[in-house]
Each structure stands twice: as structure tokens, then as C-alpha cells.
Design a protein around this motif. Structure first.
Motif, PDB file in Angstrom:
ATOM      1  N   CYS A   1       0.855  -1.074  -0.081  1.00  0.00           N
ATOM      2  CA  CYS A   1       0.133   0.056   0.106  1.00  0.00           C
ATOM      3  C   CYS A   1       0.953   1.173  -0.079  1.00  0.00           C
ATOM      4  N   TYR A   2       0.892   1.764  -1.126  1.00  0.00           N
ATOM      5  CA  TYR A   2       1.608   3.230  -1.313  1.00  0.00           C
ATOM      6  C   TYR A   2       0.818   4.355  -1.783  1.00  0.00           C
ATOM      7  N   ASP A   3       1.172   5.621  -1.243  1.00  0.00           N
ATOM      8  CA  ASP A   3       0.590   6.783  -1.840  1.00  0.00           C
ATOM      9  C   ASP A   3       0.575   6.866  -3.272  1.00  0.00           C
ATOM     10  N   ASN A   4      -0.496   7.244  -4.121  1.00  0.00           N
ATOM     11  CA  ASN A   4      -0.423   7.334  -5.479  1.00  0.00           C
ATOM     12  C   ASN A   4       0.574   8.110  -5.895  1.00  0.00           C
ATOM     13  N   LYS A   5       1.261   9.187  -5.234  1.00  0.00           N
ATOM     14  CA  LYS A   5       2.314  10.161  -5.716  1.00  0.00           C
ATOM     15  C   LYS A   5       3.416   9.280  -5.725  1.00  0.00           C
ATOM     16  N   ALA A   6       3.768   8.313  -4.760  1.00  0.00           N
ATOM     17  CA  ALA A   6       4.732   7.510  -4.719  1.00  0.00           C
ATOM     18  C   ALA A   6       4.922   6.576  -5.572  1.00  0.00           C
ATOM     19  N   VAL A   7       3.723   5.837  -5.970  1.00  0.00           N
ATOM     20  CA  VAL A   7       3.736   5.124  -7.145  1.00  0.00           C
ATOM     21  C   VAL A   7       3.993   5.659  -8.487  1.00  0.00           C
ATOM     22  N   LYS A   8       3.707   6.972  -8.863  1.00  0.00           N
ATOM     23  CA  LYS A   8       4.010   7.688  -9.946  1.00  0.00           C
ATOM     24  C   LYS A   8       5.507   8.019 -10.001  1.00  0.00           C
ATOM     25  N   ILE A   9       6.137   8.261  -8.749  1.00  0.00           N
ATOM     26  CA  ILE A   9       7.449   8.545  -8.727  1.00  0.00           C
ATOM     27  C   ILE A   9       8.183   7.196  -9.069  1.00  0.00           C
ATOM     28  N   LEU A  10       7.891   6.167  -8.783  1.00  0.00           N
ATOM     29  CA  LEU A  10       8.593   4.801  -8.815  1.00  0.00           C
ATOM     30  C   LEU A  10       8.408   4.301 -10.091  1.00  0.00           C
ATOM     31  N   ARG A  11       7.259   4.633 -10.766  1.00  0.00           N
ATOM     32  CA  ARG A  11       7.247   4.265 -12.226  1.00  0.00           C
ATOM     33  C   ARG A  11       8.257   4.956 -13.122  1.00  0.00           C
ATOM     34  N   GLU A  12       8.093   6.266 -12.939  1.00  0.00           N
ATOM     35  CA  GLU A  12       9.057   7.190 -13.586  1.00  0.00           C
ATOM     36  C   GLU A  12      10.473   6.898 -13.394  1.00  0.00           C
ATOM     37  N   ASP A  13      10.899   6.836 -12.137  1.00  0.00           N
ATOM     38  CA  ASP A  13      12.288   6.525 -11.676  1.00  0.00           C
ATOM     39  C   ASP A  13      12.750   5.068 -12.580  1.00  0.00           C
ATOM     40  N   ILE A  14      12.116   3.885 -12.095  1.00  0.00           N
ATOM     41  CA  ILE A  14      12.312   2.667 -12.562  1.00  0.00           C
ATOM     42  C   ILE A  14      12.319   2.589 -14.296  1.00  0.00           C
ATOM     43  N   SER A  15      11.369   3.376 -14.778  1.00  0.00           N
ATOM     44  CA  SER A  15      11.517   3.540 -16.257  1.00  0.00           C
ATOM     45  C   SER A  15      12.697   4.144 -16.841  1.00  0.00           C
ATOM     46  N   ASP A  16      12.975   5.293 -16.377  1.00  0.00           N
ATOM     47  CA  ASP A  16      13.921   6.132 -16.486  1.00  0.00           C
ATOM     48  C   ASP A  16      15.449   5.689 -16.217  1.00  0.00           C
ATOM     49  N   GLU A  17      15.693   4.673 -15.135  1.00  0.00           N
ATOM     50  CA  GLU A  17      16.843   4.184 -14.692  1.00  0.00           C
ATOM     51  C   GLU A  17      17.111   2.613 -14.705  1.00  0.00           C
ATOM     52  N   TRP A  18      16.127   2.125 -15.884  1.00  0.00           N
ATOM     53  CA  TRP A  18      15.770   0.739 -15.728  1.00  0.00           C
ATOM     54  C   TRP A  18      17.328  -0.221 -15.737  1.00  0.00           C
ATOM     55  N   ASP A  19      18.368   0.372 -16.499  1.00  0.00           N
ATOM     56  CA  ASP A  19      19.442  -0.493 -16.418  1.00  0.00           C
ATOM     57  C   ASP A  19      20.142  -0.474 -15.047  1.00  0.00           C
ATOM     58  N   THR A  20      20.195   0.630 -14.516  1.00  0.00           N
ATOM     59  CA  THR A  20      20.730   0.655 -13.221  1.00  0.00           C
ATOM     60  C   THR A  20      19.793  -0.066 -12.093  1.00  0.00           C
ATOM     61  N   PHE A  21      18.648  -0.012 -12.108  1.00  0.00           N
ATOM     62  CA  PHE A  21      17.468  -0.565 -11.347  1.00  0.00           C
ATOM     63  C   PHE A  21      17.685  -1.946 -11.527  1.00  0.00           C
ATOM     64  N   SER A  22      17.744  -2.670 -12.720  1.00  0.00           N
ATOM     65  CA  SER A  22      17.840  -3.914 -12.678  1.00  0.00           C
ATOM     66  C   SER A  22      19.073  -4.639 -12.513  1.00  0.00           C
TER      67      SER A  22
END
Length: 230
Positions: free
Chosen positions: A121-142
Motif C-alpha cells: 500500500c503506497y500513496d499514489n504519488k509515490a507509485v507515480k514517482i517509482l514508475r518514472e524512476d524505474i523506467s528512466d533508470e531501468w539499467d541501473t535498477f535492474s
């Protein structure tokens, strides 16, 4: 853990107040054993995550009594034990470390034994940030986040959207993460794992491999919390 497993299985077969009340002394003994284990686990995880060290049993554990007001299932008791160790406690909305002891009947919640890192359970704003960060930083995140976790842990798609949000590429390697609303890694275990010697240390060692993931998620959660304060 053997006594805990036996109690939960007996409870599943006798999930009524009469049986529970007649076995109340047994329950209290099992609960004492569970709390002692949880204290050891908090201590072990606190060795590598300073946010966990100050937590108490009350901060991390749950009542066995079910809230049946809005459920078709009127069984009065849960047939599992869980401990969730997160920065600020179980109600803080932070990602943390969760150990779930079920009856072991199958691989689905709530019967399965499970380790999980994250939150549901996360705040919708946190979900939005995480989606943006993960897509932008996928190589580093993975590579540096997911790649550090023990191979037992896999992305938990429970409750995920059926489709990738339109602003993201549905064919991208990170597409499934864009569908997530509860960013979590989970691992299913079995009875033999729970009956290992030094279980608290073993569980803590596994959770330690997911700390980079916890840090990554909580970075977004903390940002939203600070923004809400301002």
C-alpha cells in the motif's frame, strides 16, 4: 517453529471460538515462542538496517483475530502469523521486510510460507514517482537493485494493473513494473526452510540482499512524506 506450524494447521481445521477458547493456553505458549523469534529477527535485521533496530513487537506484529465485518468468510481467526519490519513501524507506509508463516498448504497467500520485501500500500504519488524512476533508470535498477537480491525473490504481481499505463512502452523490459501498484519482491518457502537451525539469522541474510530495493522504494516514500509536510 514446529509447534507454531502444528497449531496453525489445527486452527485451520477448527476455526471456531469454542476450539480456540479451549486451546487458549496452547495459543499463548505458541505466541510467546513467535514473539521471541520476532525479537531475534528484528535484532538480526537491525544489524544491517538501522531503521529496524528500534522497532518493538507491537510495531511489527498483528492480532490473530480477523475483522469479518466486510468479508464473506466469517472465520474468526487468521491461520497465519506475520511480522512486518519497516521504518517507522507497520503503519508507516514504508517498504520493509515481511515474514509470513502459514499452514504450508500450497503456494498461495495466506497458506504459503513467504518472505517479502516492499509493501502492498503506497500513496499514489509515490507509485507515480517509482514508475518514472524505474523506467528512466531501468539499467541501473535492474543491475544494482534487483540484481543484488537473492534469486529466491521475484517481482510480486498481486493486484497489478491488467495493462501498462499508456504513457509507458508496453514492450519495454520494465513494462511489468509499470503495472505494479504494490512494489514488492516475494519468495515462497517450505516447512524445511522454517525448521532450519538459526532461522532468524538465515531469514535476515536473505532480507539483507533486498536492502538496496527497500532503500530505492523508501526514497520515493520519504520524498512524498516530506512534500506533504510542506
Amino acid at each position: 517453529m514446529k509447534e507454531i506450524l502444528e497449531f496453525l494447521r489445527d486452527l485451520e481445521n477448527n476455526n471456531n471460538r469454542e476450539w480456540f477458547n479451549s486451546n487458549k493456553e496452547r495459543y499463548q505458549k505458541v505466541l510467546k515462542t513467535w514473539y521471541a523469534f520476532c525479537e531475534s529477527l528484528i535484532k538480526e535485521i537491525g544489524r544491517f538496517d538501522e531503521d529496524i533496530a528500534p522497532l518493538t513487537i507491537k510495531d511489527c506484529t498483528y492480532r490473530i483475530y480477523r475483522d469479518t465485518r466486510f468479508s464473506k468468510d466469517k472465520s474468526p481467526y487468521k491461520t497465519h502469523f506475520g511480522v512486518f519490519m519497516a521504518k517507522g513501524g507497520k503503519k508507516s507506509m514504508h517498504a520493509g521486510y515481511y515474514l509470513h508463516i502459514g499452514t504450508g498448504a500450497g503456494t498461495e497467500y495466506p497458506h504459503a510460507h513467504m518472505l517479502a520485501s516492499g509493501n502492498y500500500c503506497y500513496d499514489n504519488k509515490a507509485v507515480k514517482i517509482l514508475r518514472e524512476d524505474i523506467s528512466d533508470e531501468w539499467d541501473t535498477f535492474s543491475r544494482n537493485i534487483l540484481g543484488k537480491a537473492n534469486s529466491m525473490f521475484v517481482p510480486d504481481m498481486e493486484g497489478a494493473l491488467k495493462r501498462v499505463p499508456r504513457e509507458f512502452d508496453s514492450n519495454a523490459p520494465y513494462a511489468d513494473w509499470m503495472r505494479m501498484k504494490s512494489f514488492c519482491l516475494s519468495a515462497i518457502t517450505d516447512d524445511s526452510f522454517l525448521l532450519e537451525d538459526n532461522l532468524a539469522q538465515r531469514v535476515a541474510e536473505l532480507f539483507k540482499t533486498t536492502k538496496p530495493f527497500i532503500n530505492y522504494i523508501n526514497r520515493a516514500v520519504d520524498f512524498v512524506k516530506e512534500e506533504m509536510k510542506g
